[in-house]
Write a protein that holds these residues in place. Structure first.
Motif, PDB file in Angstrom:
ATOM      1  N   ARG A   6      11.969  36.718  26.587  1.00  0.00           N
ATOM      2  CA  ARG A   6      12.877  37.756  26.075  1.00  0.00           C
ATOM      3  C   ARG A   6      14.323  37.271  26.075  1.00  0.00           C
ATOM      4  O   ARG A   6      15.089  37.553  25.157  1.00  0.00           O
ATOM      5  N   SER A   7      14.693  36.523  27.135  1.00  0.00           N
ATOM      6  CA  SER A   7      16.065  36.053  27.257  1.00  0.00           C
ATOM      7  C   SER A   7      16.098  34.764  28.056  1.00  0.00           C
ATOM      8  O   SER A   7      15.325  34.592  29.009  1.00  0.00           O
ATOM      9  N   VAL A   8      16.972  33.852  27.654  1.00  0.00           N
ATOM     10  CA  VAL A   8      17.252  32.654  28.455  1.00  0.00           C
ATOM     11  C   VAL A   8      18.672  32.800  28.991  1.00  0.00           C
ATOM     12  O   VAL A   8      19.590  33.206  28.264  1.00  0.00           O
ATOM     13  N   ASN A   9      18.858  32.486  30.279  1.00  0.00           N
ATOM     14  CA  ASN A   9      20.106  32.832  30.955  1.00  0.00           C
ATOM     15  C   ASN A   9      20.627  31.661  31.784  1.00  0.00           C
ATOM     16  O   ASN A   9      19.849  30.913  32.376  1.00  0.00           O
ATOM     17  N   ALA A  10      21.939  31.541  31.833  1.00  0.00           N
ATOM     18  CA  ALA A  10      22.577  30.496  32.642  1.00  0.00           C
ATOM     19  C   ALA A  10      23.894  31.042  33.173  1.00  0.00           C
ATOM     20  O   ALA A  10      24.431  32.040  32.667  1.00  0.00           O
ATOM     21  N   TYR A  68      13.992  29.700  37.345  1.00  0.00           N
ATOM     22  CA  TYR A  68      13.562  30.957  37.956  1.00  0.00           C
ATOM     23  C   TYR A  68      13.211  31.955  36.860  1.00  0.00           C
ATOM     24  O   TYR A  68      13.995  32.170  35.931  1.00  0.00           O
ATOM     25  N   ALA A  69      12.033  32.568  36.968  1.00  0.00           N
ATOM     26  CA  ALA A  69      11.550  33.518  35.960  1.00  0.00           C
ATOM     27  C   ALA A  69      11.309  34.887  36.575  1.00  0.00           C
ATOM     28  O   ALA A  69      10.761  34.996  37.678  1.00  0.00           O
ATOM     29  N   VAL A  70      11.705  35.923  35.858  1.00  0.00           N
ATOM     30  CA  VAL A  70      11.484  37.313  36.262  1.00  0.00           C
ATOM     31  C   VAL A  70      11.003  38.090  35.041  1.00  0.00           C
ATOM     32  O   VAL A  70      11.521  37.907  33.932  1.00  0.00           O
ATOM     33  N   ALA A  71      10.029  38.961  35.241  1.00  0.00           N
ATOM     34  CA  ALA A  71       9.511  39.783  34.150  1.00  0.00           C
ATOM     35  C   ALA A  71      10.477  40.925  33.833  1.00  0.00           C
ATOM     36  O   ALA A  71      10.983  41.589  34.741  1.00  0.00           O
ATOM     37  N   GLY A  79      15.173  49.176  37.760  1.00  0.00           N
ATOM     38  CA  GLY A  79      16.224  49.980  37.149  1.00  0.00           C
ATOM     39  C   GLY A  79      15.972  51.475  37.315  1.00  0.00           C
ATOM     40  O   GLY A  79      16.893  52.254  37.597  1.00  0.00           O
ATOM     41  N   LYS A  80      14.709  51.888  37.161  1.00  0.00           N
ATOM     42  CA  LYS A  80      14.361  53.290  37.357  1.00  0.00           C
ATOM     43  C   LYS A  80      14.582  53.709  38.807  1.00  0.00           C
ATOM     44  O   LYS A  80      15.085  54.802  39.088  1.00  0.00           O
ATOM     45  N   GLU A  81      14.192  52.833  39.746  1.00  0.00           N
ATOM     46  CA  GLU A  81      14.353  53.175  41.165  1.00  0.00           C
ATOM     47  C   GLU A  81      15.825  53.256  41.562  1.00  0.00           C
ATOM     48  O   GLU A  81      16.226  54.125  42.344  1.00  0.00           O
ATOM     49  N   LEU A  82      16.627  52.355  41.014  1.00  0.00           N
ATOM     50  CA  LEU A  82      18.036  52.294  41.393  1.00  0.00           C
ATOM     51  C   LEU A  82      18.907  53.228  40.565  1.00  0.00           C
ATOM     52  O   LEU A  82      20.072  53.445  40.900  1.00  0.00           O
ATOM     53  N   GLY A  83      18.366  53.741  39.461  1.00  0.00           N
ATOM     54  CA  GLY A  83      19.146  54.620  38.614  1.00  0.00           C
ATOM     55  C   GLY A  83      20.250  53.912  37.857  1.00  0.00           C
ATOM     56  O   GLY A  83      21.323  54.486  37.627  1.00  0.00           O
ATOM     57  N   ARG A  84      19.982  52.689  37.426  1.00  0.00           N
ATOM     58  CA  ARG A  84      20.990  51.919  36.690  1.00  0.00           C
ATOM     59  C   ARG A  84      20.290  50.936  35.756  1.00  0.00           C
ATOM     60  O   ARG A  84      19.136  50.581  35.975  1.00  0.00           O
ATOM     61  N   ASP A  85      20.990  50.559  34.722  1.00  0.00           N
ATOM     62  CA  ASP A  85      20.453  49.555  33.817  1.00  0.00           C
ATOM     63  C   ASP A  85      20.641  48.170  34.416  1.00  0.00           C
ATOM     64  O   ASP A  85      21.722  47.835  34.910  1.00  0.00           O
ATOM     65  N   LEU A  86      19.586  47.368  34.372  1.00  0.00           N
ATOM     66  CA  LEU A  86      19.650  45.996  34.864  1.00  0.00           C
ATOM     67  C   LEU A  86      19.502  45.065  33.664  1.00  0.00           C
ATOM     68  O   LEU A  86      18.423  44.954  33.088  1.00  0.00           O
ATOM     69  N   PRO A  87      20.580  44.411  33.256  1.00  0.00           N
ATOM     70  CA  PRO A  87      20.504  43.546  32.076  1.00  0.00           C
ATOM     71  C   PRO A  87      19.685  42.290  32.351  1.00  0.00           C
ATOM     72  O   PRO A  87      19.453  41.917  33.511  1.00  0.00           O
ATOM     73  N   ASP A  88      19.217  41.649  31.300  1.00  0.00           N
ATOM     74  CA  ASP A  88      18.535  40.370  31.445  1.00  0.00           C
ATOM     75  C   ASP A  88      19.446  39.409  32.216  1.00  0.00           C
ATOM     76  O   ASP A  88      20.644  39.318  31.949  1.00  0.00           O
ATOM     77  N   LEU A  95      14.864  32.694  33.080  1.00  0.00           N
ATOM     78  CA  LEU A  95      13.950  33.178  32.061  1.00  0.00           C
ATOM     79  C   LEU A  95      13.604  34.632  32.355  1.00  0.00           C
ATOM     80  O   LEU A  95      13.090  34.949  33.430  1.00  0.00           O
ATOM     81  N   THR A  96      13.908  35.516  31.413  1.00  0.00           N
ATOM     82  CA  THR A  96      13.447  36.890  31.484  1.00  0.00           C
ATOM     83  C   THR A  96      12.275  36.981  30.526  1.00  0.00           C
ATOM     84  O   THR A  96      12.435  36.777  29.320  1.00  0.00           O
ATOM     85  N   THR A  97      11.090  37.253  31.060  1.00  0.00           N
ATOM     86  CA  THR A  97       9.876  37.242  30.245  1.00  0.00           C
ATOM     87  C   THR A  97       9.511  38.642  29.784  1.00  0.00           C
ATOM     88  O   THR A  97       9.974  39.646  30.337  1.00  0.00           O
ATOM     89  N   SER A  98       8.645  38.715  28.788  1.00  0.00           N
ATOM     90  CA  SER A  98       8.099  39.976  28.310  1.00  0.00           C
ATOM     91  C   SER A  98       6.609  39.797  28.066  1.00  0.00           C
ATOM     92  O   SER A  98       6.191  38.797  27.465  1.00  0.00           O
ATOM     93  N   GLY A  99       5.811  40.736  28.571  1.00  0.00           N
ATOM     94  CA  GLY A  99       4.369  40.681  28.346  1.00  0.00           C
ATOM     95  C   GLY A  99       3.630  39.719  29.253  1.00  0.00           C
ATOM     96  O   GLY A  99       2.455  39.433  29.011  1.00  0.00           O
TER      97      GLY A  99
END
Length: 214
Positions: A6-10, A68-71, A79-88, A95-99
Motif C-alpha cells: 500500500r505504501s513504501v516509507n522512509a 520493517y512491515a506492518v499491515a 486507529g479505532k482503539e486510539l480514536g485517531r487516524d494513523l497514517p501509513d 512497508l505498509t501492506t494491504s491484504g
C-alpha cells in the motif's frame, strides 16, 4: 484479495520530544524504495532501505532487521482503539501492506515483492522512542500485550519496491512458529523460547540472542 504494498516509507533523522538522540522513526510515504542487505547490525549499513535513517544502530538495523512491515489492517484496528487516524508509516514501518496478515507469517517465510525477495525474521520489540513517537499512555505495555508487532525482514534479493507491487508468499516453512510466538518468547515465555531454540528455525544472530536470554 490480492496482497499488495500500500505504501513504501522512509525517514531521516529527526528529534523526537522526550528522546535524547535523533531518530528515524518518523517515516513518510515515498515513491519507491531501494532495498539491500545492510550487513551486520554492528559495523554494517544500518537500514536495509537506501537513504532510510536509523538513530540507534545498537538496537535497530542489520541483516535480520533490514526492512520493517506492518499491515494497514493492523494500523486501522489501532486507529479505532486510539480514536485517531494513523497514517501509513506511523509505526516506523518501511512497508505498509494491504491484504496480507503480516502477523500470521512464520519465521523463515519468504515473500516475493516486485523483483525483491524478503525473508521474515522476527518481531518488532517496542521501545521508549516508539512510545514517545506515539504519545500514548503506557504505549510499550499496550503494544506488547496486543502482541501483533508487524515483522522485520531480511533482504535476500535486492531491488526496488514501489506502491501497489504485489506480494507473493513463495515459501512458508510449515513449522507453525509465527512472528507473534517469537515475540512472546522474546518477552520471557521460557517454554516457547526453548521451542524456538530446539527447532533452530531462527536466523543465527536471532537464535544466539534468544539463547543469551535464558
Amino acid at each position: 484479495m490480492t496482497a499488495t504494498i500500500r505504501s513504501v516509507n522512509a525517514g531521516s533523522l529527526e528529534s523526537v520530544p522526550g528522546v535524547r538522540h535523533p531518530s528515524g522513526i518518523r517515516k513518510r510515504p515515498v515513491d519507491r524504495i531501494e532495498v539491500r542487505d545492510p550487513g551486520p547490525k554492528h559495523g554494517g549499513l544500518g537500514s536495509g532501505v537506501v537513504d532510510d535513517a536509523i538513530g540507534s544502530r545498537k538496537h535497530h538495523g542489520g541483516e535480520t532487521q533490514a526492512v520493517y512491515a506492518v499491515a494497514r489492517e493492523e494500523l486501522d484496528l489501532w486507529g479505532k482503539e486510539l480514536g485517531r487516524d494513523l497514517p501509513d508509516g506511523m509505526f516506523g514501518e518501511n512497508l505498509t501492506t494491504s491484504g496480507l496478515d503480516v502477523d500470521d507469517a512464520e519465521v523463515g517465510e519468504r515473500w516475493r515483492v516486485g523483483l525483491t525477495l524478503l525473508e521474515v525474521c522476527g518481531p518488532r520489540v517496542p521501545c521508549a522512542t516508539f512510545a514517545a513517537h506515539m504519545g500514548e499512555p503506557k504505549w510499550v505495555r499496550r503494544f506488547a500485550e496486543h502482541g501483533r508487532t508487524g515483522a522485520y525482514l531480511a533482504v535476500r534479493e535486492a531491488g526496488v519496491i514501489e506502491r501497489d507491487d504485489p506480494i507473493e508468499v513463495v515459501h512458508r516453512p510449515g513449522h507453525g512458529l509465527t512472528v507473534p510466538m517469537f515475540f512472546r518468547a522474546a518477552m520471557g515465555d521460557k517454554e516457547l523460547a526453548e521451542v524456538f531454540l530446539d527447532a533452530r528455525v531462527l536466523p543465527q544472530v536471532e537464535h544466539d540472542w534468544l539463547a543469551s536470554r535464558r
